[in-house]
Scaffold this active site. Structure first.
Site, PDB file in Angstrom:
ATOM      1  N   SER A  31       0.818  -1.219   0.000  1.00  0.00           N
ATOM      2  CA  SER A  31       0.000   0.000   0.000  1.00  0.00           C
ATOM      3  C   SER A  31       0.841   1.252   0.000  1.00  0.00           C
ATOM      4  O   SER A  31       1.732   1.391   0.838  1.00  0.00           O
ATOM      5  CB  SER A  31      -0.846   0.104   1.277  1.00  0.00           C
ATOM      6  OG  SER A  31      -1.586  -1.031   1.488  1.00  0.00           O
ATOM      7  N   HIS A  62      -3.715   0.382  -4.832  1.00  0.00           N
ATOM      8  CA  HIS A  62      -3.170  -0.890  -5.334  1.00  0.00           C
ATOM      9  C   HIS A  62      -3.605  -0.980  -6.814  1.00  0.00           C
ATOM     10  O   HIS A  62      -4.790  -1.099  -7.071  1.00  0.00           O
ATOM     11  CB  HIS A  62      -3.846  -2.051  -4.596  1.00  0.00           C
ATOM     12  CG  HIS A  62      -3.590  -2.150  -3.119  1.00  0.00           C
ATOM     13  ND1 HIS A  62      -2.659  -2.992  -2.582  1.00  0.00           N
ATOM     14  CD2 HIS A  62      -4.139  -1.542  -2.051  1.00  0.00           C
ATOM     15  CE1 HIS A  62      -2.660  -2.883  -1.263  1.00  0.00           C
ATOM     16  NE2 HIS A  62      -3.553  -2.009  -0.925  1.00  0.00           N
ATOM     17  N   HIS A  84      -5.531  -9.259  -1.533  1.00  0.00           N
ATOM     18  CA  HIS A  84      -5.544  -9.671  -0.134  1.00  0.00           C
ATOM     19  C   HIS A  84      -6.684 -10.665   0.104  1.00  0.00           C
ATOM     20  O   HIS A  84      -7.694 -10.630  -0.603  1.00  0.00           O
ATOM     21  CB  HIS A  84      -5.758  -8.436   0.754  1.00  0.00           C
ATOM     22  CG  HIS A  84      -4.739  -7.357   0.550  1.00  0.00           C
ATOM     23  ND1 HIS A  84      -4.824  -6.460  -0.493  1.00  0.00           N
ATOM     24  CD2 HIS A  84      -3.616  -7.051   1.236  1.00  0.00           C
ATOM     25  CE1 HIS A  84      -3.769  -5.645  -0.433  1.00  0.00           C
ATOM     26  NE2 HIS A  84      -3.031  -5.985   0.598  1.00  0.00           N
ATOM     27  N   TYR A  86      -8.776 -10.486   2.433  1.00  0.00           N
ATOM     28  CA  TYR A  86     -10.001  -9.787   2.855  1.00  0.00           C
ATOM     29  C   TYR A  86     -10.829  -9.268   1.684  1.00  0.00           C
ATOM     30  O   TYR A  86     -11.973  -8.886   1.863  1.00  0.00           O
ATOM     31  CB  TYR A  86      -9.673  -8.633   3.824  1.00  0.00           C
ATOM     32  CG  TYR A  86      -8.785  -7.541   3.257  1.00  0.00           C
ATOM     33  CD1 TYR A  86      -9.249  -6.635   2.312  1.00  0.00           C
ATOM     34  CD2 TYR A  86      -7.473  -7.408   3.700  1.00  0.00           C
ATOM     35  CE1 TYR A  86      -8.422  -5.641   1.803  1.00  0.00           C
ATOM     36  CE2 TYR A  86      -6.647  -6.424   3.200  1.00  0.00           C
ATOM     37  CZ  TYR A  86      -7.128  -5.547   2.255  1.00  0.00           C
ATOM     38  OH  TYR A  86      -6.317  -4.575   1.752  1.00  0.00           O
ATOM     39  N   GLU A  87     -10.253  -9.281   0.480  1.00  0.00           N
ATOM     40  CA  GLU A  87     -11.045  -8.854  -0.680  1.00  0.00           C
ATOM     41  C   GLU A  87     -11.988  -9.962  -1.140  1.00  0.00           C
ATOM     42  O   GLU A  87     -12.804  -9.737  -2.035  1.00  0.00           O
ATOM     43  CB  GLU A  87     -10.108  -8.451  -1.825  1.00  0.00           C
ATOM     44  CG  GLU A  87      -9.295  -7.204  -1.495  1.00  0.00           C
ATOM     45  CD  GLU A  87      -8.273  -6.899  -2.577  1.00  0.00           C
ATOM     46  OE1 GLU A  87      -8.669  -6.451  -3.654  1.00  0.00           O
ATOM     47  OE2 GLU A  87      -7.075  -7.141  -2.341  1.00  0.00           O
ATOM     48  N   ALA A 114       2.807  -2.252   4.160  1.00  0.00           N
ATOM     49  CA  ALA A 114       2.567  -1.223   5.170  1.00  0.00           C
ATOM     50  C   ALA A 114       2.072  -1.965   6.407  1.00  0.00           C
ATOM     51  O   ALA A 114       1.313  -2.923   6.279  1.00  0.00           O
ATOM     52  CB  ALA A 114       1.506  -0.264   4.674  1.00  0.00           C
ATOM     53  N   MET A 211      -1.993  -6.956   6.971  1.00  0.00           N
ATOM     54  CA  MET A 211      -3.005  -7.833   6.361  1.00  0.00           C
ATOM     55  C   MET A 211      -2.495  -8.523   5.090  1.00  0.00           C
ATOM     56  O   MET A 211      -3.284  -8.881   4.226  1.00  0.00           O
ATOM     57  CB  MET A 211      -4.252  -7.010   6.038  1.00  0.00           C
ATOM     58  CG  MET A 211      -4.846  -6.267   7.227  1.00  0.00           C
ATOM     59  SD  MET A 211      -6.265  -5.276   6.740  1.00  0.00           S
ATOM     60  CE  MET A 211      -6.371  -4.131   8.143  1.00  0.00           C
ATOM     61  N   SER A 212      -1.178  -8.684   4.974  1.00  0.00           N
ATOM     62  CA  SER A 212      -0.653  -9.260   3.718  1.00  0.00           C
ATOM     63  C   SER A 212       0.610 -10.071   4.001  1.00  0.00           C
ATOM     64  O   SER A 212       0.895 -10.432   5.132  1.00  0.00           O
ATOM     65  CB  SER A 212      -0.342  -8.130   2.725  1.00  0.00           C
ATOM     66  OG  SER A 212       0.769  -7.369   3.194  1.00  0.00           O
ATOM     67  N   ASN A 235       1.831   3.564  10.957  1.00  0.00           N
ATOM     68  CA  ASN A 235       1.010   4.095  12.056  1.00  0.00           C
ATOM     69  C   ASN A 235       1.313   3.299  13.312  1.00  0.00           C
ATOM     70  O   ASN A 235       1.822   2.179  13.234  1.00  0.00           O
ATOM     71  CB  ASN A 235      -0.491   3.952  11.711  1.00  0.00           C
ATOM     72  CG  ASN A 235      -0.852   2.510  11.375  1.00  0.00           C
ATOM     73  OD1 ASN A 235      -0.616   2.041  10.258  1.00  0.00           O
ATOM     74  ND2 ASN A 235      -1.373   1.791  12.347  1.00  0.00           N
ATOM     75  N   HIS A 247      -6.926   4.591   6.438  1.00  0.00           N
ATOM     76  CA  HIS A 247      -6.162   4.084   5.287  1.00  0.00           C
ATOM     77  C   HIS A 247      -5.426   5.217   4.558  1.00  0.00           C
ATOM     78  O   HIS A 247      -4.322   5.030   4.054  1.00  0.00           O
ATOM     79  CB  HIS A 247      -7.101   3.331   4.342  1.00  0.00           C
ATOM     80  CG  HIS A 247      -6.418   2.706   3.146  1.00  0.00           C
ATOM     81  ND1 HIS A 247      -5.412   1.762   3.262  1.00  0.00           N
ATOM     82  CD2 HIS A 247      -6.591   2.884   1.820  1.00  0.00           C
ATOM     83  CE1 HIS A 247      -5.007   1.395   2.050  1.00  0.00           C
ATOM     84  NE2 HIS A 247      -5.701   2.066   1.156  1.00  0.00           N
TER      85      HIS A 247
END
Ligand code: HPA
Length: 272
Positions: A31, A62, A84, A86-87, A114, A211-212, A235, A247
């Site tokens: 990201s 992305h 990902h 989650y998609e 990230a 998340m990746s 963050n 995001h």
């Protein structure tokens, strides 16, 4: 769309139709980091939409394409726009790009992402080499019938190549780029974590959360590729800072450290 191994061969043939050189090394851009591919010389862009079986990303920041070219004089391919879990993609589609770059000849994989900083020393803007990971999504692209050439039970004693990591750290020092090393914890997302989850992850030994990356590492190791991972801490993880997570902030911090990350990546590729 479900994963079909035949698509890897068909997609590799479709890529070769663009006349690109076989890449030695593949880089997956996380990201806010997609612009790193602009550093490629003699770039040839292959849109993901032209490749059978290639999953399409739906997240802003992305784009789905492969960028072939030279970086530090080496033939590389940038995977822009990772997808990902989650998609909603099946996990074997998430790692389709890894199988594809392997089929094209890449034997080294540099993963960027990230991540939220859990370790108190890892403030936004920190570049963290991934030394190890925790698979807190409990998912694997290796589950199901084993695919040809992949082990049933994969050894993960050293998922991130220790020699490559040591060399990359030395190169960072030589270039005056500060880095850390730490443990990356993979959550499925797509929500950011709760403060209680982050406290739990701290107890588990995680330094950063995202998340990746872990599915790609598992896939690459199953194919015998060497992996190096670099997280940009964008963050403080939930509950450690005062602001809600957003995001857009993740993308903005990714952009701010992009120059340092690019210098680091170029130097690491040159020294590989
Ligand atoms: N949590 C999960 N994924 C992330 C974060 C985070 O705090 N920051 C960037 N990706």
């Amino acid at each position: 769309m479900d994963f079909d191994p035949v698509d890897v061969t068909r997609a590799a043939d479709a890529v070769r139709d663009h006349g690109v050189s076989a890449p030695e090394l593949a880089l997956v851009l996380g990201s806010g980091l997609g612009a790193l591919a602009e550093a490629a010389d003699d770039a040839v862009i292959v849109p993901a939409a032209d490749l059978p079986g290639y999953p399409t990303s739906t997240v802003s920041g992305h784009h789905g394409q492969l960028v072939f070219g030279q970086l530090a004089g080496r033939d590389v391919v940038f995977v822009q726009g990772r997808v990902h879990l989650y998609e909603g993609h099946p996990i074997r589609s998430v790692t389709f790009p890894i199988r594809l770059v392997h089929a094209l000849g890449a034997r080294r994989l540099l993963l960027t992402n990230a991540a939220g900083g859990i370790n108190h020393q890892f403030t936004p803007g920190t570049l963290m080499f991934i030394e190890d990971h925790i698979n807190f999504a409990f998912a694997s692209p290796l589950a199901g019938p084993p695919l040809e050439g992949e082990p049933r039970f994969l050894d993960l004693s050293a998922p991130y190549d220790p020699d490559w990591l040591d060399r990359a750290e030395r190169i960072a020092v030589e270039h005056g780029i500060g880095t850390q090393r730490g443990v990356y914890l993979w959550t499925r997302g797509p929500s950011y974590e709760t403060p209680a989850e982050i406290r739990a992850f701290q107890q588990l030994g995680a330094d950063a959360v995202g998340m990746s990356t872990v599915p790609e590492t598992l896939q690459a190791r199953a194919l015998g590729m060497d992996v190096l991972g670099i997280s940009t801490i964008t963050n403080l993880a939930a509950g450690l800072g005062t602001e809600p997570l957003d995001h857009d902030d993740v993308l903005a911090v990714g952009r701010q450290v992009r120059d340092d990350l690019m210098r680091l990546v170029q130097a690491v590729v040159a020294g590989t």
